[in-house]
Design a protein around this motif. Structure first.
Motif, PDB file in Angstrom:
ATOM      1  N   ARG A   1       2.697   1.776  -3.336  1.00 31.62           N
ATOM      2  CA  ARG A   1       1.831   2.235  -4.426  1.00 31.62           C
ATOM      3  C   ARG A   1       1.389   3.681  -4.211  1.00 31.62           C
ATOM      4  NH1 ARG A   1      -2.054  -3.115  -5.079  1.00 31.62           N
ATOM      5  NH2 ARG A   1      -0.687  -4.268  -6.471  1.00 31.62           N
TER       6      ARG A   1
ATOM      7  N   VAL B   1       0.841  -1.207   0.000  1.00 31.62           N
ATOM      8  CA  VAL B   1       0.000   0.000   0.000  1.00 31.62           C
ATOM      9  C   VAL B   1       0.875   1.257   0.000  1.00 31.62           C
ATOM     10  CG1 VAL B   1      -1.815   1.279   1.194  1.00 31.62           C
ATOM     11  CG2 VAL B   1      -1.836  -1.207   1.267  1.00 31.62           C
TER      12      VAL B   1
ATOM     13  N   LEU C   1      -8.048   5.721  -0.469  1.00 33.63           N
ATOM     14  CA  LEU C   1      -6.823   6.487  -0.761  1.00 33.63           C
ATOM     15  C   LEU C   1      -6.724   6.898  -2.230  1.00 33.63           C
ATOM     16  CD1 LEU C   1      -4.272   4.228   1.196  1.00 33.63           C
ATOM     17  CD2 LEU C   1      -5.604   6.141   2.063  1.00 33.63           C
ATOM     18  N   GLU C   2      -7.756   6.568  -2.990  1.00 32.73           N
ATOM     19  CA  GLU C   2      -7.705   6.722  -4.444  1.00 32.73           C
ATOM     20  C   GLU C   2      -7.336   8.138  -4.918  1.00 32.73           C
ATOM     21  OE1 GLU C   2     -11.490   7.029  -5.955  1.00 32.73           O
ATOM     22  OE2 GLU C   2     -10.955   6.872  -8.050  1.00 32.73           O
TER      23      GLU C   2
ATOM     24  N   CYS D   1     -11.386   2.458  -3.185  1.00 30.08           N
ATOM     25  CA  CYS D   1     -10.322   2.640  -2.188  1.00 30.08           C
ATOM     26  C   CYS D   1     -10.392   4.039  -1.565  1.00 30.08           C
ATOM     27  CB  CYS D   1      -8.964   2.440  -2.852  1.00 30.08           C
ATOM     28  SG  CYS D   1      -7.599   2.730  -1.714  1.00 30.08           S
TER      29      CYS D   1
ATOM     30  N   ILE E   1      -8.600  -4.364  -0.036  1.00 31.04           N
ATOM     31  CA  ILE E   1      -8.775  -3.419  -1.155  1.00 31.04           C
ATOM     32  C   ILE E   1      -7.528  -3.347  -2.049  1.00 31.04           C
ATOM     33  CG2 ILE E   1      -9.268  -1.014  -1.770  1.00 31.04           C
ATOM     34  CD1 ILE E   1     -11.603  -1.902  -0.236  1.00 31.04           C
ATOM     35  N   CYS E   2      -6.401  -3.023  -1.445  1.00 31.04           N
ATOM     36  CA  CYS E   2      -5.181  -2.842  -2.247  1.00 31.04           C
ATOM     37  C   CYS E   2      -4.463  -4.191  -2.362  1.00 31.04           C
ATOM     38  CB  CYS E   2      -4.279  -1.786  -1.605  1.00 31.04           C
ATOM     39  SG  CYS E   2      -2.932  -1.290  -2.684  1.00 31.04           S
TER      40      CYS E   2
ATOM     41  N   CYS F   1      -3.567   8.622  -4.500  1.00 30.64           N
ATOM     42  CA  CYS F   1      -2.660   7.491  -4.726  1.00 30.64           C
ATOM     43  C   CYS F   1      -1.887   7.653  -6.038  1.00 30.64           C
ATOM     44  CB  CYS F   1      -3.453   6.190  -4.753  1.00 30.64           C
ATOM     45  SG  CYS F   1      -2.436   4.774  -5.194  1.00 30.64           S
TER      46      CYS F   1
ATOM     47  N   LYS G   1      -0.044   5.513  -7.714  1.00 31.60           N
ATOM     48  CA  LYS G   1      -0.202   4.423  -8.676  1.00 31.60           C
ATOM     49  C   LYS G   1      -1.494   4.632  -9.462  1.00 31.60           C
ATOM     50  CE  LYS G   1      -1.364  -0.505  -8.877  1.00 31.60           C
ATOM     51  NZ  LYS G   1      -0.879  -0.815 -10.198  1.00 31.60           N
ATOM     52  N   TYR G   2      -2.557   4.947  -8.711  1.00 28.22           N
ATOM     53  CA  TYR G   2      -3.851   5.114  -9.359  1.00 28.22           C
ATOM     54  C   TYR G   2      -3.825   6.315 -10.304  1.00 28.22           C
ATOM     55  CZ  TYR G   2      -8.814   5.496 -10.105  1.00 28.22           C
ATOM     56  OH  TYR G   2     -10.041   5.559 -10.699  1.00 28.22           O
TER      57      TYR G   2
ATOM     58  N   PRO H   1      -6.128  -4.587  -7.633  1.00 28.20           N
ATOM     59  CA  PRO H   1      -6.546  -3.748  -6.502  1.00 28.20           C
ATOM     60  C   PRO H   1      -7.865  -3.047  -6.826  1.00 28.20           C
ATOM     61  CG  PRO H   1      -4.673  -2.777  -7.665  1.00 28.20           C
ATOM     62  CD  PRO H   1      -4.855  -4.150  -8.226  1.00 28.20           C
ATOM     63  N   LYS H   2      -8.700  -2.894  -5.793  1.00 28.56           N
ATOM     64  CA  LYS H   2     -10.041  -2.316  -6.009  1.00 28.56           C
ATOM     65  C   LYS H   2      -9.976  -0.791  -5.854  1.00 28.56           C
ATOM     66  CE  LYS H   2     -12.036  -6.554  -4.141  1.00 28.56           C
ATOM     67  NZ  LYS H   2     -10.740  -7.243  -4.052  1.00 28.56           N
ATOM     68  N   CYS H   3      -9.233  -0.168  -6.761  1.00 33.30           N
ATOM     69  CA  CYS H   3      -8.976   1.273  -6.655  1.00 33.30           C
ATOM     70  C   CYS H   3     -10.263   2.094  -6.647  1.00 33.30           C
ATOM     71  CB  CYS H   3      -8.089   1.738  -7.803  1.00 33.30           C
ATOM     72  SG  CYS H   3      -6.507   0.893  -7.837  1.00 33.30           S
TER      73      CYS H   3
HETATM   74  S1  SF4 Z   1      -5.936   3.532  -5.103  1.00 37.52           S
HETATM   75 FE1  SF4 Z   1      -3.787   3.065  -4.624  1.00 37.52          FE
HETATM   76  S2  SF4 Z   1      -3.802   2.397  -2.495  1.00 37.52           S
HETATM   77 FE2  SF4 Z   1      -5.898   2.285  -3.244  1.00 37.52          FE
HETATM   78  S3  SF4 Z   1      -6.181   0.189  -4.030  1.00 37.52           S
HETATM   79 FE3  SF4 Z   1      -5.528   1.427  -5.756  1.00 37.52          FE
HETATM   80  S4  SF4 Z   1      -3.294   1.208  -5.813  1.00 37.52           S
HETATM   81 FE4  SF4 Z   1      -3.975   0.568  -3.773  1.00 37.52          FE
END
Ligand code: SF4
Length: 277
Positions: free
Chosen positions: A145, A142, A196-197, A194, A183-184, A200, A202-203, A189-191
Motif C-alpha cells: 500500500r 503495508v 505513514l499517512e 497511521c 493500523i493498516c 503513503c 494508497k492514502y 485501515p486506520k489511515c
Molecule cells: S496510510 Fe497507508 S500504510 Fe497507513 S494505514 Fe493507510 S493504507 Fe496503511
C-alpha cells in the motif's frame, strides 16, 4: 525511492518504539522458541497463539523434550487451537531436531515439516539476525500500500537492501507486523492515525480521488479531535464544534471518518469518546 523509504523507516521506527506489542518470545534468539510461536500462529491470531505458546514452552523447553513425548499428549495440549496437522508437524520436527540442531540445518529450515518461505525468513531474521524481510501477510500489505506496488514480492526482493539499510531486521519485521495488525488492517485501515499517512501512496491516491479541497485542514482537525478526546472521558458534538470552531455538519463528516477507522465511538445522543478495544 531513497527519500520515500527513508521516511517510511523513520516514521515506522518512531511509531514502533511506543506501540510495540509485548510478548515473552519477542526478544529471544532461541530458534526453537521462534519456530514454536511461528507454527502456533499460522492461521491463528497472535494473542491466542501466545496463550498456547506459554503452555507449550513450559512443557517443552527444547525439541528433545517434545520428541520424547507422545503424539496423544501433544494433541491434548493443542486442543482448542484447531488445524491439528500443525501439532503433528511440530512433533515430527521435534524428532528431526533431536538428531540435528537448528545450526546444522541453517540456513535452510525448510527441511522441517511446516516450514515455508515465510517461517524460514522469520527464523533467519529473529534467531540469526540475517538481513531478510519476513514477508508475512501484514508486512506485504503495508509495503504494497505504501509504495503502491502490485507485485509486492518482487518489490521486496529488489529493495531489501535499501529497506533494511541501518534498520535491524528483527525490529523492521516486528514493527511492520504490529502496524499491519493494529493500523493498516486488511479492511478499514486506520489511515487517519497511521504514522505513514503523509507519504503513503494508497492514502494519497484515495484522498486525491475524493478531491477534498481542504484535505490538510481536515487532517489537522481530525488530529485536534483525537487530542481533545484522549484528555476527556466523552465530549458532546456541539461542544466539540465550539472548541474546533467549525460547523456541525463539517464536524459530523470528520467524526464519521474517525468512526469508520475505529478510532472513536459516537453514541445516539451524540456524545463522542475514544473507542475502547
Ligand atoms: S496510510 Fe497507508 S500504510 Fe497507513 S494505514 Fe493507510 S493504507 Fe496503511
Amino acid at each position: 525511492m531513497k527519500n520515500k523509504s527513508y521516511l517510511f523507516k523513520k516514521n515506522l521506527r518512531a511509531w514502533y518504539k511506543n506501540n510495540r506489542r509485548e510478548f515473552s518470545w519477542r526478544e529471544t534468539k532461541d530458534p526453537w522458541k521462534i519456530y514454536l510461536i511461528e507454527i502456533l500462529s499460522q492461521q491463528t491470531q497472535l494473542q491466542r497463539a501466545n496463550k498456547y505458546y506459554d503452555k507449550f514452552i513450559l512443557e517443552y523447553p527444547n525439541p528433545k523434550k517434545m520428541a520424547q513425548d507422545s503424539k496423544r499428549r501433544i494433541l491434548k495440549l493443542w486442543s482448542g487451537l484447531g488445524y491439528n496437522n500443525r501439532a503433528i508437524r511440530l512433533h515430527e520436527s521435534a524428532k528431526i531436531l533431536r538428531e540435528k540442531s537448528f545450526n546444522d540445518l541453517y540456513p535452510d529450515f525448510k527441511q522441517l515439516p511446516g516450514v515455508g518461505d515465510y517461517t524460514n525468513s522469520a527464523l533467519l531474521s529473529f534467531a540469526y539476525g540475517e538481513k531478510v524481510i519476513a514477508t508475512d501477510v501484514n508486512i506485504k500489505r503495508v509495503i504494497g500500500r505504501y509504495f503502491k506496488k502490485d507485485s509486492v514480492d518482487k518489490f521486496i526482493k529488489n529493495n531489501t537492501k535499501e529497506l533494511l539499510y541501518r534498520f535491524n531486521s528483527r525490529d523492521f519485521n516486528q514493527a511492520l507486523m504490529d502496524l499491519g495488525s493494529k493500523i493498516c488492517t486488511n479492511r478499514n485501515p486506520k489511515c487517519t492515525i497511521c504514522p505513514l499517512e503523509q507519504e503513503c501512496m494508497k492514502y494519497i491516491n484515495e484522498e486525491s480521488k475524493k478531491q477534498e479541497p481542504f484535505k490538510n485542514s481536515n487532517r489537522k482537525k481530525r488530529g485536534q479531535i483525537v487530542n481533545i478526546l484522549i484528555n476527556a472521558e466523552k465530549v458532546h458534538s456541539s461542544e466539540l464544534a465550539k472548541k474546533l470552531n467549525i460547523e456541525e455538519n463539517k464536524l459530523n463528516k470528520l467524526l464519521k471518518d474517525l468512526e469508520r477507522d475505529g478510532v472513536l465511538y459516537i453514541s445516539n445522543n451524540k456524545y463522542i469518546e475514544i473507542k475502547s478495544n
